[in-house]
Scaffold this active site. Structure first.
Site, PDB file in Angstrom:
ATOM      1  N   ARG A 209     -13.229   6.651  -4.633  1.00  0.00           N
ATOM      2  CA  ARG A 209     -11.930   7.058  -5.153  1.00  0.00           C
ATOM      3  C   ARG A 209     -11.629   8.447  -4.623  1.00  0.00           C
ATOM      4  O   ARG A 209     -12.531   9.265  -4.447  1.00  0.00           O
ATOM      5  CB  ARG A 209     -11.916   7.054  -6.686  1.00  0.00           C
ATOM      6  CG  ARG A 209     -11.831   5.668  -7.301  1.00  0.00           C
ATOM      7  CD  ARG A 209     -10.461   5.043  -7.037  1.00  0.00           C
ATOM      8  NE  ARG A 209     -10.294   3.736  -7.664  1.00  0.00           N
ATOM      9  CZ  ARG A 209     -10.550   2.590  -7.071  1.00  0.00           C
ATOM     10  NH1 ARG A 209     -11.014   2.591  -5.822  1.00  0.00           N
ATOM     11  NH2 ARG A 209     -10.345   1.450  -7.682  1.00  0.00           N
ATOM     12  N   GLU A 238      -2.713   9.834  -3.431  1.00  0.00           N
ATOM     13  CA  GLU A 238      -2.149   8.714  -2.655  1.00  0.00           C
ATOM     14  C   GLU A 238      -0.803   8.300  -3.269  1.00  0.00           C
ATOM     15  O   GLU A 238      -0.655   8.248  -4.479  1.00  0.00           O
ATOM     16  CB  GLU A 238      -3.107   7.525  -2.687  1.00  0.00           C
ATOM     17  CG  GLU A 238      -4.423   7.763  -1.969  1.00  0.00           C
ATOM     18  CD  GLU A 238      -5.360   6.558  -2.059  1.00  0.00           C
ATOM     19  OE1 GLU A 238      -4.918   5.486  -2.507  1.00  0.00           O
ATOM     20  OE2 GLU A 238      -6.536   6.680  -1.701  1.00  0.00           O
ATOM     21  N   HIS A 255      -6.928   3.612   2.412  1.00  0.00           N
ATOM     22  CA  HIS A 255      -7.552   2.984   1.232  1.00  0.00           C
ATOM     23  C   HIS A 255      -7.694   1.475   1.449  1.00  0.00           C
ATOM     24  O   HIS A 255      -7.263   0.661   0.636  1.00  0.00           O
ATOM     25  CB  HIS A 255      -6.714   3.269  -0.026  1.00  0.00           C
ATOM     26  CG  HIS A 255      -7.470   3.075  -1.299  1.00  0.00           C
ATOM     27  ND1 HIS A 255      -7.140   3.747  -2.465  1.00  0.00           N
ATOM     28  CD2 HIS A 255      -8.526   2.282  -1.623  1.00  0.00           C
ATOM     29  CE1 HIS A 255      -7.956   3.371  -3.436  1.00  0.00           C
ATOM     30  NE2 HIS A 255      -8.802   2.480  -2.948  1.00  0.00           N
TER      31      HIS A 255
END
Length: 341
Positions: A209, A238, A255
């Protein structure tokens, strides 16, 4: 039965249509209280925050996130509201391991690294970290695995400390959930102090993360040569990621480390099984990933084949050319398989 579903979850629509004729597909970040008010179930990814603001006063009885991580799920509210929820632990572990393996192969091919002479520090050795450990050991690497919760449970081992990894690792890769409290918080686990203690200017890989690695501190570590390089797949803030960090990272991707078709299908099947269990439905036939195009000609060399199947430099080139399209690249990700079958 009404189901609201993130419209970027692939391969699931035909199977959902066998279970209900009332399925609504919405962009994950746009799902709001009005959309779920009369829904029975909600199927999301990381872009939908599932909490009282979204679900309060709704008829939702079941929430599934087609992801390993669940920091976007307010578990406390779910329990208070009596809403059953599930994530998909391990669904894309092999996909993330494929990503890390490809990084190692690029180190070997493009930078002349002798993998057998390197030490990898793995922070978090659950579903993903365990598979990454197997990859590293396959290449003869020395592995230092740090996982305090598992160590305290007496689950597996041997385990190293973070101090061991900071002092001895040539590569440090993170595979932990994002937590801000509890006995082992991971928010900014890699911070300015962490980078100041490093002994070998390691390559930093973050596919867990974004908030696990303090992005500003990582940028400073790159600028001041405290780390050798960085591979960043998960970012703070993000999709509004640090353009400067992206520019300095060796590999920067949107991601998608866990975005193989195989991993996505695993998540789909886990979600469908959970949904059917909750509502007493028969489980339909399992979803299978699409095949590679007939034009794909696999190499007979294992390392070359693995990079044919997935080379993160391709995703990195796209993101560096157009960082403003981070979310579009993630939502419209091309077919990627873990195997050539």
């Amino acid at each position: 039965m009404k189901i609201v579903i993130d419209d970027k979850i692939p391969y699931i629509r035909e199977t959902i249509s066998r279970l209900t004729d009332d399925a609504v597909y919405i962009k994950g970040s746009d799902i709001g209280p009005d959309d779920v008010r009369d829904a029975d179930a909600l199927i999301v990814r990381t872009r939908t925050r599932c909490d009282e603001r979204l679900l309060g006063g709704s008829s939702v009885k079941f929430v599934a996130t087609a992801t390993i991580g669940f920091d976007h799920i307010d578990a406390g509210y779910m329990e208070r509201a009596g809403i059953e929820w599930m994530s998909c632990p391990g669904c894309n572990a092999a996909s993330v391991a494929q990503y890390v393996r490809s990084v190692l192969l690029l180190l070997k091919r493009d930078r002349g690294a002798r993998l057998g002479g390197l030490t990898m520090g793995i922070v978090g050795c659950g579903h993903v970290g365990t598979k990454v450990k197997a990859v590293a050991e396959e290449y003869g690497m020395r592995v230092l695995a740090c996982d305090p919760p598992r160590q305290e449970r007496g689950d597996g081992g041997p385990f190293a400390t973070m101090e061991d990894i900071e002092r001895e690792a040539d590569i440090i890769t993170f595979h932990v959930p994002l937590t801000a409290d509890g006995p082992h918080p991971t928010l900014h686990l890699a911070d300015k102090v962490f980078f100041g203690r490093l002994g070998r200017r390691p390559l930093i890989i973050n596919t867990s993360r974004g908030g696990v690695v303090d992005n500003a501190a990582l940028l400073d570590a790159l600028i001041y040569n405290k780390v050798g390089d960085a591979v960043v797949d998960t970012w703070e803030n993000e999709p509004q990621i640090s353009r400067e960090l992206l520019g300095r990272a060796w590999i920067g991707t949107p991601h998608i480390a866990g975005y193989s078709a195989d991993g996505k299908v695993n998540a789909d099947n886990m979600v469908i099984e959970g949904l059917c269990r909750r509502f007493g439905l028969d489980v339909p036939p399992r979803i299978v990933p699409p095949k590679l195009p007939a034009t794909f000609v696999p190499s007979t060399d294992d390392d070359t084949l693995r990079l044919q199947l997935y080379n993160p430099l391709d995703d990195s080139a796209r993101l560096k050319a157009s960082p403003e399209s981070f979310e579009e690249q993630r939502g419209n990700y091309p077919l990627r398989r873990e195997r050539a079958d």
